[in-house]
Design a protein around this motif. Structure first.
Motif, PDB file in Angstrom:
ATOM      1  N   MET A   1       0.822  -1.190   0.000  1.00  0.00           N
ATOM      2  CA  MET A   1       0.000   0.000   0.000  1.00  0.00           C
ATOM      3  C   MET A   1       0.868   1.256   0.000  1.00  0.00           C
ATOM      4  SD  MET A   1      -3.075  -1.045  -0.198  1.00  0.00           S
ATOM      5  CE  MET A   1      -3.942   0.476   0.181  1.00  0.00           C
ATOM      6  N   GLU A   2       2.063   1.185   0.566  1.00  0.00           N
ATOM      7  CA  GLU A   2       2.918   2.355   0.696  1.00  0.00           C
ATOM      8  C   GLU A   2       4.313   2.018   0.174  1.00  0.00           C
ATOM      9  OE1 GLU A   2       4.541   5.335   4.237  1.00  0.00           O
ATOM     10  OE2 GLU A   2       2.789   4.048   4.565  1.00  0.00           O
ATOM     11  N   PHE A   3       4.870   2.941  -0.597  1.00  0.00           N
ATOM     12  CA  PHE A   3       6.189   2.725  -1.186  1.00  0.00           C
ATOM     13  C   PHE A   3       7.270   2.753  -0.113  1.00  0.00           C
ATOM     14  CE2 PHE A   3      10.043   4.794  -2.974  1.00  0.00           C
ATOM     15  CZ  PHE A   3      10.445   3.769  -3.810  1.00  0.00           C
ATOM     16  N   THR A   4       8.176   1.777  -0.185  1.00  0.00           N
ATOM     17  CA  THR A   4       9.343   1.734   0.686  1.00  0.00           C
ATOM     18  C   THR A   4      10.577   2.033  -0.156  1.00  0.00           C
ATOM     19  OG1 THR A   4       8.323   0.023   2.082  1.00  0.00           O
ATOM     20  CG2 THR A   4      10.706   0.343   2.281  1.00  0.00           C
ATOM     21  N   PRO A   5      11.331   3.097   0.143  1.00  0.00           N
ATOM     22  CA  PRO A   5      12.540   3.362  -0.644  1.00  0.00           C
ATOM     23  C   PRO A   5      13.450   2.147  -0.686  1.00  0.00           C
ATOM     24  CG  PRO A   5      12.042   5.215   0.784  1.00  0.00           C
ATOM     25  CD  PRO A   5      11.100   4.113   1.177  1.00  0.00           C
ATOM     26  N   GLY A   6      14.091   1.947  -1.828  1.00  0.00           N
ATOM     27  CA  GLY A   6      14.853   0.725  -2.055  1.00  0.00           C
ATOM     28  C   GLY A   6      15.965   0.481  -1.056  1.00  0.00           C
ATOM     29  N   ILE A   7      16.652   1.531  -0.615  1.00  0.00           N
ATOM     30  CA  ILE A   7      17.730   1.335   0.355  1.00  0.00           C
ATOM     31  C   ILE A   7      17.178   0.811   1.671  1.00  0.00           C
ATOM     32  CG2 ILE A   7      19.365   2.581   1.837  1.00  0.00           C
ATOM     33  CD1 ILE A   7      20.547   1.997  -0.804  1.00  0.00           C
ATOM     34  N   GLU A   8      16.072   1.376   2.113  1.00  0.00           N
ATOM     35  CA  GLU A   8      15.466   0.907   3.365  1.00  0.00           C
ATOM     36  C   GLU A   8      14.927  -0.511   3.190  1.00  0.00           C
ATOM     37  OE1 GLU A   8      14.105   0.646   7.249  1.00  0.00           O
ATOM     38  OE2 GLU A   8      15.585   1.952   6.291  1.00  0.00           O
ATOM     39  N   LEU A   9      14.329  -0.792   2.040  1.00  0.00           N
ATOM     40  CA  LEU A   9      13.833  -2.141   1.777  1.00  0.00           C
ATOM     41  C   LEU A   9      14.975  -3.147   1.840  1.00  0.00           C
ATOM     42  CD1 LEU A   9      11.539  -4.048   0.799  1.00  0.00           C
ATOM     43  CD2 LEU A   9      12.186  -3.428  -1.546  1.00  0.00           C
ATOM     44  N   SER A  10      16.078  -2.837   1.205  1.00  0.00           N
ATOM     45  CA  SER A  10      17.214  -3.758   1.193  1.00  0.00           C
ATOM     46  C   SER A  10      17.867  -3.873   2.561  1.00  0.00           C
ATOM     47  CB  SER A  10      18.241  -3.302   0.149  1.00  0.00           C
ATOM     48  OG  SER A  10      17.700  -3.418  -1.147  1.00  0.00           O
ATOM     49  N   ARG A  11      17.917  -2.772   3.286  1.00  0.00           N
ATOM     50  CA  ARG A  11      18.481  -2.818   4.643  1.00  0.00           C
ATOM     51  C   ARG A  11      17.693  -3.801   5.515  1.00  0.00           C
ATOM     52  NH1 ARG A  11      21.528   0.969   6.865  1.00  0.00           N
ATOM     53  NH2 ARG A  11      20.768   2.554   5.411  1.00  0.00           N
ATOM     54  N   ARG A  12      16.385  -3.687   5.462  1.00  0.00           N
ATOM     55  CA  ARG A  12      15.546  -4.577   6.269  1.00  0.00           C
ATOM     56  C   ARG A  12      15.556  -6.005   5.717  1.00  0.00           C
ATOM     57  NH1 ARG A  12       9.849  -2.148   7.966  1.00  0.00           N
ATOM     58  NH2 ARG A  12       9.898  -4.191   8.982  1.00  0.00           N
ATOM     59  N   PHE A  13      15.641  -6.118   4.396  1.00  0.00           N
ATOM     60  CA  PHE A  13      15.712  -7.446   3.774  1.00  0.00           C
ATOM     61  C   PHE A  13      16.944  -8.192   4.280  1.00  0.00           C
ATOM     62  CE2 PHE A  13      16.767  -9.956  -0.231  1.00  0.00           C
ATOM     63  CZ  PHE A  13      15.774 -10.912  -0.043  1.00  0.00           C
ATOM     64  N   HIS A  14      18.060  -7.505   4.367  1.00  0.00           N
ATOM     65  CA  HIS A  14      19.265  -8.135   4.919  1.00  0.00           C
ATOM     66  C   HIS A  14      19.072  -8.487   6.389  1.00  0.00           C
ATOM     67  CE1 HIS A  14      23.012  -7.607   7.351  1.00  0.00           C
ATOM     68  NE2 HIS A  14      23.357  -8.620   6.573  1.00  0.00           N
ATOM     69  N   ALA A  15      18.615  -7.518   7.185  1.00  0.00           N
ATOM     70  CA  ALA A  15      18.545  -7.718   8.636  1.00  0.00           C
ATOM     71  C   ALA A  15      17.506  -8.761   9.032  1.00  0.00           C
ATOM     72  CB  ALA A  15      18.237  -6.391   9.320  1.00  0.00           C
ATOM     73  N   GLU A  16      16.369  -8.787   8.345  1.00  0.00           N
ATOM     74  CA  GLU A  16      15.245  -9.610   8.793  1.00  0.00           C
ATOM     75  C   GLU A  16      15.078 -10.907   8.015  1.00  0.00           C
ATOM     76  OE1 GLU A  16      11.724  -7.132   8.938  1.00  0.00           O
ATOM     77  OE2 GLU A  16      12.946  -5.386   9.496  1.00  0.00           O
TER      78      GLU A  16
END
Length: 349
Positions: free
Chosen positions: A3-18
């Motif tokens: 529903m809401e856009f997540t900037p790619g850097i933040e998306l990738s940061r969380r993708f790595h961490a989580e």
């Protein structure tokens, strides 16, 4: 889709961490690695938007293991979730080689690139950043430096951040040279806005004005110690500079002008402000920041050669062509590391 856009850097940061890091730690508790999102992509420069999600964008990152990482792509394909923060983790490749997110119907074809750090860095830059030589700096497009030093490093056992710091900006003597070459470009065409217009060629005058606006934008980024990105993001990067608030109205008006005198009036205002930015750097003795007449012709110019002379005072002579993208403007050429190196070696050898 989310529903809401997540900037790619933040998306990738969380993708790595989580998602990625827990899998690695379960399988290899003592693994040493570096994880980052650098290189290609609008998100690396911080310019992505919902439009960016249609290709080469999504939960992705670079993973550099210490040692053989041959089994890691399969491990992640088996264990990564099929979606993350509402985005699919599965990529499909179209006939042109472009990657798109798509629902996973089987095993995930993920966006984690596993590579050896040194090999990836050399392949990206074309040289070892621990010991860059003059030709390395000159043969590397500023877009490549922007991609390598941009983005984010999420975990770093192997020292990627140190490698990035080695090329965070040009050495001081080379910075002066690059600035001088950018002023040189301006000096070679600054009188042509008026000359074309006076000859009745308003279209040609407008083309020259547009070239000068681009060169002034790139000069401002270079003065601010920021690698100018390629054309798609040049205006976006320029807009983030503190000087943009004062300069943008004049540059925009120069582009919108319908007569050469109108273009010249706004370029003059921009020249004088950029000259003030040069003086504020303190790299040279102050240079008179006001424009004046071009010999006995009725054109107002900044006489950009004065800045070239000031910046190169006492420096050994070099061809005033600068970095590869100050004299080559072809996407395929700039994307070929071997080609750009040959051109620079020939020009500056």
């Amino acid at each position: 889709m989310p529903m809401e856009f997540t900037p790619g850097i933040e998306l990738s940061r969380r993708f790595h961490a989580e998602a990625v890091r827990p899998i690695l730690r379960r399988a290899f508790p003592r693994i040493r690695y570096t994880a980052a999102l650098i290189g290609y992509g609008s998100e690396v420069l911080g310019f992505d938007s919902p439009r960016s999600t249609d290709h080469n964008w999504g939960p992705r990152l670079l993973l550099f293991p210490d040692g053989d990482g041959a089994g890691l792509p399969d491990l992640l394909a088996d264990q990564l979730p099929r979606t993350f923060l509402g985005y699919s983790t599965h990529f499909v490749t179209d006939g042109e080689g472009t990657r798109h997110l798509a629902p996973a119907t089987g095993r995930v074809d993920h966006g984690v690139v596993v590579a050896g750090l040194d090999d990836w860095v050399r392949g990206t830059l074309g040289f070892d950043p621990r010991r860059p030589e003059r030709a390395d700096w000159l043969a590397t497009p500023t877009q490549v430096f922007a991609e390598f030093t941009g983005g984010a490093v999420f975990h770093d056992d192997l020292g990627l951040e140190t490698l990035r710091q080695h090329v965070a900006w040009y050495p001081d003597d080379l910075w002066r040279y690059v600035l001088a070459c950018q002023w040189q470009r301006i000096g070679q065409e600054e009188a042509f806005v008026g000359r074309c217009g006076e000859a009745g060629d308003e279209l040609g005058s407008a083309v020259v004005a547009a070239r000068l606006v681009r060169d002034l934008m790139r000069l401002c980024l270079l003065m601010a110690r920021r690698y100018p990105p390629y054309s798609k993001w040049l205006g976006s990067a320029f807009a983030r500079l503190p000087a943009a608030a004062q300069l943008t109205p004049h540059l925009t008006a120069a582009l919108a002008g319908t007569t050469w005198r109108e273009r010249e009036r706004h370029l003059v205002a921009a020249y004088e402000r950029v000259a003030g930015l040069h003086n504020a750097l303190g790299l040279t003795d102050p240079v008179e920041p006001r424009t004046s007449g071009y010999h006995d012709r009725p054109y107002q110019v900044i006489h950009a050669g004065r800045f070239v002379t000031a910046l190169l005072a006492g420096a050994p002579p070099h061809a005033l062509t600068g970095t590869i993208d100050q004299f080559v403007d072809n996407t395929d050429a700039l994307g070929d590391r071997a080609f750009t190196r040959r051109v620079v070696d020939c020009r500056h050898g």
